[in-house]
Design an enzyme around this catalytic site. Sequence first.
Site, PDB file in Angstrom:
ATOM      1  N   GLY A 105      46.062  41.261  40.153  1.00  0.00           N
ATOM      2  CA  GLY A 105      47.058  40.214  40.351  1.00  0.00           C
ATOM      3  C   GLY A 105      46.494  39.053  41.148  1.00  0.00           C
ATOM      4  N   ARG A 127      43.948  48.517  35.562  1.00  0.00           N
ATOM      5  CA  ARG A 127      45.072  47.562  35.624  1.00  0.00           C
ATOM      6  C   ARG A 127      44.514  46.146  35.793  1.00  0.00           C
ATOM      7  NH1 ARG A 127      45.185  46.243  40.954  1.00  0.00           N
ATOM      8  NH2 ARG A 127      47.055  44.971  40.763  1.00  0.00           N
ATOM      9  N   PRO A 128      45.254  45.166  35.269  1.00  0.00           N
ATOM     10  CA  PRO A 128      44.801  43.793  35.492  1.00  0.00           C
ATOM     11  C   PRO A 128      45.052  43.422  36.951  1.00  0.00           C
ATOM     12  CG  PRO A 128      46.899  43.805  34.295  1.00  0.00           C
ATOM     13  CD  PRO A 128      46.513  45.234  34.494  1.00  0.00           C
ATOM     14  N   ASP A 142      42.812  37.529  57.435  1.00  0.00           N
ATOM     15  CA  ASP A 142      44.070  37.043  58.014  1.00  0.00           C
ATOM     16  C   ASP A 142      44.779  38.124  58.822  1.00  0.00           C
ATOM     17  OD1 ASP A 142      44.733  38.499  55.757  1.00  0.00           O
ATOM     18  OD2 ASP A 142      46.427  37.219  55.212  1.00  0.00           O
ATOM     19  N   ASP A 179      40.902  42.293  58.120  1.00  0.00           N
ATOM     20  CA  ASP A 179      40.485  41.342  57.084  1.00  0.00           C
ATOM     21  C   ASP A 179      40.683  39.910  57.614  1.00  0.00           C
ATOM     22  OD1 ASP A 179      43.217  41.066  56.895  1.00  0.00           O
ATOM     23  OD2 ASP A 179      43.234  40.891  54.705  1.00  0.00           O
ATOM     24  N   ASP A 191      45.906  41.197  58.226  1.00  0.00           N
ATOM     25  CA  ASP A 191      47.005  42.058  57.792  1.00  0.00           C
ATOM     26  C   ASP A 191      46.509  43.386  57.216  1.00  0.00           C
ATOM     27  OD1 ASP A 191      46.069  41.095  55.390  1.00  0.00           O
ATOM     28  OD2 ASP A 191      47.986  40.266  54.719  1.00  0.00           O
ATOM     29  N   SER A 193      43.274  35.314  52.830  1.00  0.00           N
ATOM     30  CA  SER A 193      43.080  36.702  53.255  1.00  0.00           C
ATOM     31  C   SER A 193      41.609  37.144  53.252  1.00  0.00           C
ATOM     32  CB  SER A 193      43.952  37.575  52.366  1.00  0.00           C
ATOM     33  OG  SER A 193      43.872  38.913  52.711  1.00  0.00           O
ATOM     34  N   GLU A 214      48.690  50.629  51.647  1.00  0.00           N
ATOM     35  CA  GLU A 214      47.762  50.595  50.530  1.00  0.00           C
ATOM     36  C   GLU A 214      46.468  51.220  51.047  1.00  0.00           C
ATOM     37  OE1 GLU A 214      48.715  46.997  47.648  1.00  0.00           O
ATOM     38  OE2 GLU A 214      47.824  46.271  49.494  1.00  0.00           O
ATOM     39  N   ALA A 215      45.695  51.793  50.138  1.00  0.00           N
ATOM     40  CA  ALA A 215      44.448  52.443  50.558  1.00  0.00           C
ATOM     41  C   ALA A 215      43.553  51.443  51.301  1.00  0.00           C
ATOM     42  CB  ALA A 215      43.732  53.006  49.338  1.00  0.00           C
TER      43      ALA A 215
END
Length: 542
Positions: free
Chosen positions: A499, A496-497, A278, A276, A280, A64, A370-371
Amino acid sequence: MDLGAITKYSALHAKPSGLILQYGTAGFRTKAEHLDHVMFRMGLLAVLRSKQTKSTIGVMVTASHNPEEDNGVKLVDPLGEMLAPSWEEHATCLANAEEQDMQRVLIDISEKEAVNLQQDAFVVIGRDTRPSSEKLSQSVIDGVTVLGGQFHDYGLLTTPQLHYMVYCRNTGGRYGKATIEGYYQKLSKAFVELTKQASCSGDEYRSLKVDCANGIGALKLREMEHYFSQGLSVQLFNDGSKGKLNHLCGADFVKSHQKPPQGMEIKSNERCCSFDGDADRIVYYYHDADGHFHLIDGDKIATLISSFLKELLVEIGESLNIGVVQTAYANGSSTRYLEEVMKVPVYCTKTGVKHLHHKAQEFDIGVYFEANGHGTALFSTAVEMKIKQSAEQLEDKKRKAAKMLENIIDLFNQAAGDAISDMLVIEAILALKGLTVQQWDGLYTDLPNRQLKVQVADRRVISTTNAERQAVTPPGLQEAINDLVKKYKLSRAFVRPSGTEDVVRVYAEADSQESADHLAHEVSLAVFQLAGGIGERPQPGF
Ligand code: NG1
Ligand code: ZN
């Protein structure tokens, strides 16, 4: 299972001993040179999943928006969705098994999931333009073949195109033809029909500048261009002919640096967008007459789309429930505008499109973004039927709205967020409403915000609740964040961690850029102190 053959071929795709990888929100992702064994094994796993679901399964080779040297792989489930959670665990086990344990893990998975090994299997494969992708996708094919699976290698595809192929193949062709032609035809037919309905007199020739992140989007857009050229002319930049993939360009760069990509000349008020690596994700932007840069992110895209869909529904006289799904990263202004001005219900889920996609399926029409620009709109089968009927039956004005909606349903990729499909929807809506990019941007003003990363020894010490907006552990962290947030106006912050990367992400927004920057920095320090920061302490300034 021919265990002898598996062992023999596995040795040709040997796992570097000690390497541990996790199937994260976007599959496996790391440096390309560490992925050969993972690819082979995901080929094996895709066969098992295909046998179990008696459906075609997809395997996409891409990393990505990540650097060119990285790569990754993810499996696509029968309706184009992300892999089911229990299979994500199997994927992790299989990828991390040492050579001698591989057979046992494969048998374990088959038994646990009651896979009928006699069942046929079919796997479709796609890859992005990274130099490492071709060889890695060959390793996937080796895995598929050694377990006796059939496959079709689509070669170069955008990620959403692969999702589309999987969806088409598992719905008996009702959704569309599972070929690249089929994809182009379905989308461009809907787009051309939609834009024909745009009646704005004196409509300037619609043109758009597209930054393709030096990735697959450039190839596919170039192939597709002539199908929709009646309605839109695209000018491609960062098309991969010279620059490096995702380097100083692409949607992720533009969104996170809040500046235009390199390699694209922008005149004032020209409409521009970035994909981006790929294709998406998509974000839009422009320079105003004073040369100031304005970003139009996923939140504003969701706002434009959901407002337009709501207007059409009102016109047709249908009271269908429409909902917008966001994550904690959605700008506070967007949530407020949607709820208070548009009166559209908004829901927040954990980061990662699978969570948003899942939630969006609960509505007649679910718009999720998503933002960072990854998203689409989902329409329930009941809605699609209803709209098709209305388009036949209603009187003139209502029929026109129903026809538009019918085309919009065809134009959105129902299997995944898709930069090409989203771009065409957005361009159609702007043309139909006669909106300029500035007018669209002017719907609401984003709250200034800042995103940072903090290195810690083990990011799993941070756990969260309430769709990641609050930290549960380590003790004291949420209290510290609460105290910091209180110091600023219109402020909000969370951690947040990640992913997909070995970091903790920090997000802050506030009434001014300076405040957002300060707050983000202070929260980073709190994370560093309370969650085991490593390396240099976070420094102020960006
Ligand atoms: P992580 O690394 O978990 O924050 C990032 C994006 C997600 C999603 C995934 C998959 C942000 C803050 N996070 O996840 O939205 O796109 O990558 O690619 O943008
Ligand atoms: Zn992507």
